[in-house]
Write a protein that holds these residues in place. Structure first.
Motif, PDB file in Angstrom:
ATOM      1  N   ALA A 193      -1.209  -2.956  -7.798  1.00 21.86           N
ATOM      2  CA  ALA A 193      -1.870  -2.588  -6.531  1.00 21.86           C
ATOM      3  C   ALA A 193      -1.860  -3.716  -5.502  1.00 21.86           C
ATOM      4  N   GLU A 194      -2.189  -4.924  -5.919  1.00 25.70           N
ATOM      5  CA  GLU A 194      -2.236  -6.051  -4.973  1.00 25.70           C
ATOM      6  C   GLU A 194      -0.858  -6.378  -4.426  1.00 25.70           C
ATOM      7  N   ASP A 195       0.151  -6.408  -5.299  1.00 20.96           N
ATOM      8  CA  ASP A 195       1.516  -6.689  -4.863  1.00 20.96           C
ATOM      9  C   ASP A 195       1.985  -5.648  -3.853  1.00 20.96           C
ATOM     10  N   ILE A 196       1.687  -4.392  -4.129  1.00 22.55           N
ATOM     11  CA  ILE A 196       2.107  -3.307  -3.244  1.00 22.55           C
ATOM     12  C   ILE A 196       1.424  -3.442  -1.887  1.00 22.55           C
ATOM     13  N   ALA A 197       0.143  -3.756  -1.889  1.00 22.56           N
ATOM     14  CA  ALA A 197      -0.606  -3.892  -0.633  1.00 22.56           C
ATOM     15  C   ALA A 197      -0.076  -5.049   0.217  1.00 22.56           C
ATOM     16  N   GLU A 198       0.422  -6.097  -0.420  1.00 19.17           N
ATOM     17  CA  GLU A 198       0.892  -7.283   0.307  1.00 19.17           C
ATOM     18  C   GLU A 198       2.309  -7.153   0.844  1.00 19.17           C
ATOM     19  N   LEU A 199       3.050  -6.135   0.409  1.00 20.86           N
ATOM     20  CA  LEU A 199       4.433  -6.007   0.850  1.00 20.86           C
ATOM     21  C   LEU A 199       4.503  -5.724   2.347  1.00 20.86           C
ATOM     22  N   ALA A 200       5.401  -6.430   3.016  1.00 23.84           N
ATOM     23  CA  ALA A 200       5.657  -6.173   4.435  1.00 23.84           C
ATOM     24  C   ALA A 200       6.987  -5.434   4.522  1.00 23.84           C
ATOM     25  N   PHE A 201       6.985  -4.325   5.222  1.00 21.84           N
ATOM     26  CA  PHE A 201       8.198  -3.539   5.391  1.00 21.84           C
ATOM     27  C   PHE A 201       8.628  -3.562   6.845  1.00 21.84           C
ATOM     28  N   SER A 202       9.936  -3.575   7.063  1.00 20.12           N
ATOM     29  CA  SER A 202      10.452  -3.499   8.432  1.00 20.12           C
ATOM     30  C   SER A 202      10.529  -2.051   8.896  1.00 20.12           C
ATOM     31  N   SER A 203      10.550  -1.123   7.957  1.00 25.39           N
ATOM     32  CA  SER A 203      10.692   0.295   8.278  1.00 25.39           C
ATOM     33  C   SER A 203       9.335   0.988   8.385  1.00 25.39           C
ATOM     34  N   PRO A 204       9.096   1.700   9.489  1.00 24.77           N
ATOM     35  CA  PRO A 204       7.860   2.486   9.600  1.00 24.77           C
ATOM     36  C   PRO A 204       7.759   3.551   8.516  1.00 24.77           C
ATOM     37  N   VAL A 205       8.899   4.088   8.081  1.00 30.10           N
ATOM     38  CA  VAL A 205       8.902   5.099   7.011  1.00 30.10           C
ATOM     39  C   VAL A 205       8.338   4.490   5.734  1.00 30.10           C
ATOM     40  N   ALA A 206       8.816   3.306   5.368  1.00 25.25           N
ATOM     41  CA  ALA A 206       8.334   2.641   4.151  1.00 25.25           C
ATOM     42  C   ALA A 206       6.856   2.303   4.276  1.00 25.25           C
ATOM     43  N   GLU A 207       6.439   1.827   5.441  1.00 26.57           N
ATOM     44  CA  GLU A 207       5.013   1.512   5.676  1.00 26.57           C
ATOM     45  C   GLU A 207       4.148   2.759   5.492  1.00 26.57           C
ATOM     46  N   ARG A 208       4.561   3.855   6.150  1.00 24.07           N
ATOM     47  CA  ARG A 208       3.784   5.109   6.065  1.00 24.07           C
ATOM     48  C   ARG A 208       3.666   5.591   4.631  1.00 24.07           C
ATOM     49  N   LEU A 209       4.800   5.595   3.928  1.00 22.51           N
ATOM     50  CA  LEU A 209       4.779   6.104   2.553  1.00 22.51           C
ATOM     51  C   LEU A 209       3.983   5.196   1.631  1.00 22.51           C
ATOM     52  N   ARG A 210       4.140   3.892   1.762  1.00 23.38           N
ATOM     53  CA  ARG A 210       3.358   2.976   0.924  1.00 23.38           C
ATOM     54  C   ARG A 210       1.860   3.207   1.132  1.00 23.38           C
ATOM     55  N   ASN A 211       1.427   3.290   2.398  1.00 25.48           N
ATOM     56  CA  ASN A 211       0.009   3.493   2.706  1.00 25.48           C
ATOM     57  C   ASN A 211      -0.486   4.828   2.168  1.00 25.48           C
ATOM     58  N   ALA A 212       0.328   5.871   2.340  1.00 27.03           N
ATOM     59  CA  ALA A 212      -0.070   7.199   1.861  1.00 27.03           C
ATOM     60  C   ALA A 212      -0.110   7.240   0.335  1.00 27.03           C
ATOM     61  N   ILE A 213       0.866   6.629  -0.312  1.00 21.81           N
ATOM     62  CA  ILE A 213       0.900   6.598  -1.781  1.00 21.81           C
ATOM     63  C   ILE A 213      -0.345   5.898  -2.316  1.00 21.81           C
ATOM     64  N   GLN A 214      -0.702   4.772  -1.716  1.00 18.44           N
ATOM     65  CA  GLN A 214      -1.901   4.056  -2.165  1.00 18.44           C
ATOM     66  C   GLN A 214      -3.155   4.895  -1.931  1.00 18.44           C
ATOM     67  N   SER A 215      -3.239   5.538  -0.803  1.00 18.58           N
ATOM     68  CA  SER A 215      -4.396   6.375  -0.489  1.00 18.58           C
ATOM     69  C   SER A 215      -4.515   7.542  -1.468  1.00 18.58           C
ATOM     70  N   VAL A 216      -3.392   8.197  -1.745  1.00 17.15           N
ATOM     71  CA  VAL A 216      -3.381   9.323  -2.680  1.00 17.15           C
ATOM     72  C   VAL A 216      -3.775   8.843  -4.071  1.00 17.15           C
ATOM     73  N   ALA A 217      -3.283   7.679  -4.474  1.00 14.64           N
ATOM     74  CA  ALA A 217      -3.585   7.150  -5.808  1.00 14.64           C
ATOM     75  C   ALA A 217      -5.054   6.817  -5.971  1.00 14.64           C
ATOM     76  N   VAL A 218      -5.709   6.406  -4.881  1.00 18.80           N
ATOM     77  CA  VAL A 218      -7.139   6.113  -4.942  1.00 18.80           C
ATOM     78  C   VAL A 218      -7.943   7.422  -5.059  1.00 18.80           C
ATOM     79  N   THR A 219      -7.499   8.433  -4.350  1.00 20.48           N
ATOM     80  CA  THR A 219      -8.205   9.718  -4.325  1.00 20.48           C
ATOM     81  C   THR A 219      -8.008  10.514  -5.609  1.00 20.48           C
ATOM     82  N   TYR A 220      -6.773  10.520  -6.111  1.00 16.97           N
ATOM     83  CA  TYR A 220      -6.433  11.315  -7.295  1.00 16.97           C
ATOM     84  C   TYR A 220      -5.941  10.376  -8.387  1.00 16.97           C
ATOM     85  N   LYS A 221      -6.560  10.424  -9.523  1.00 17.56           N
ATOM     86  CA  LYS A 221      -6.173   9.542 -10.644  1.00 17.56           C
ATOM     87  C   LYS A 221      -5.138  10.230 -11.531  1.00 17.56           C
ATOM     88  N   ASN A 222      -4.370   9.410 -12.239  1.00  9.64           N
ATOM     89  CA  ASN A 222      -3.394   9.867 -13.232  1.00  9.64           C
ATOM     90  C   ASN A 222      -2.375  10.855 -12.676  1.00  9.64           C
TER      91      ASN A 222
END
Length: 194
Positions: free
Chosen positions: A64-93
């Motif tokens: 989780a920490e490594d993923i949060a610290e990643l800097a992406f040049s692509s807005p697509v990668a930024e959006r998906l990383r943020n959404a994936i982390q948000s979904v993972a917090v809301t829904y487990k397993n």
């Protein structure tokens, strides 16, 4: 000297015209996905990192920490990383089908499709859904180390340009620190190689 074909005989290219067409081909080649490492606006490595997360959601919790610290040049990668982390917090397993379904509900399906189209290199087997956990983890760590190294090199280039403009001692210190971090990162890439 090569003879012109009958079609070419009536029309000879002027030297300027030849040079211009060559430079246009070179410019288009430099912008191609194969040379630039980008596909549809997302660098291959960033697409690979996101695709690995999509296919192996257990990484989201473990790194989780490594993923949060990643800097992406692509807005697509930024959006998906943020959404994936948000979904993972809301829904487990979540499994990979669940996470994709959640991203589609968030209207990010076209971003997911883009990542799937760009990150298709067969040598990156660790990103495939059927890859074994140990292979996934080794490939993931190697990809993250490579990505961090590139981020540091980009930062160093920017710092060097700033130093040339300003001659600021603090910028010089930052450059030295970045060089140290790049050396550490390169050693990390060697030890995490897959």
């Amino acid at each position: 000297r090569r003879r012109a074909s009958p079609k070419q005989a009536g029309r000879r290219r002027e030297p300027f015209e030849r040079d211009q067409s060559r430079s246009m081909r070179s410019a288009s080649l430099l912008q191609s996905t194969m040379v630039s490492g980008r596909g549809d606006g997302i660098p291959y490595r960033e697409a690979l990192i996101i695709r690995t997360l999509l296919n192996h959601p257990w990484l989201i919790e473990d790194y989780a920490e490594d993923i949060a610290e990643l800097a992406f040049s692509s807005p697509v990668a930024e959006r998906l990383r943020n959404a994936i982390q948000s979904v993972a917090v809301t829904y487990k397993n979540l499994d990979n089908a669940d996470i994709r379904a959640q991203l589609h509900q968030l209207r990010l399906g076209s971003d997911v499709d883009l990542v799937e189209r760009v990150a298709t290199h067969k040598s990156d087997r660790f990103a495939e859904p059927e890859a074994e956990r140990a292979e996934v983890e080794a490939g993931w760590c190697h990809s993250i180390a490579l990505h961090r190294g590139q981020m540091l090199r980009d930062e160093l280039v920017a710092a060097e340009a700033e130093f040339r403009r300003t001659g600021d001692d603090e910028v010089m210190q930052r450059m030295l620190e970045l060089q140290r971090l790049i050396a550490v990162s390169e050693r990390s890439v060697i030890t995490t190689g897959v």
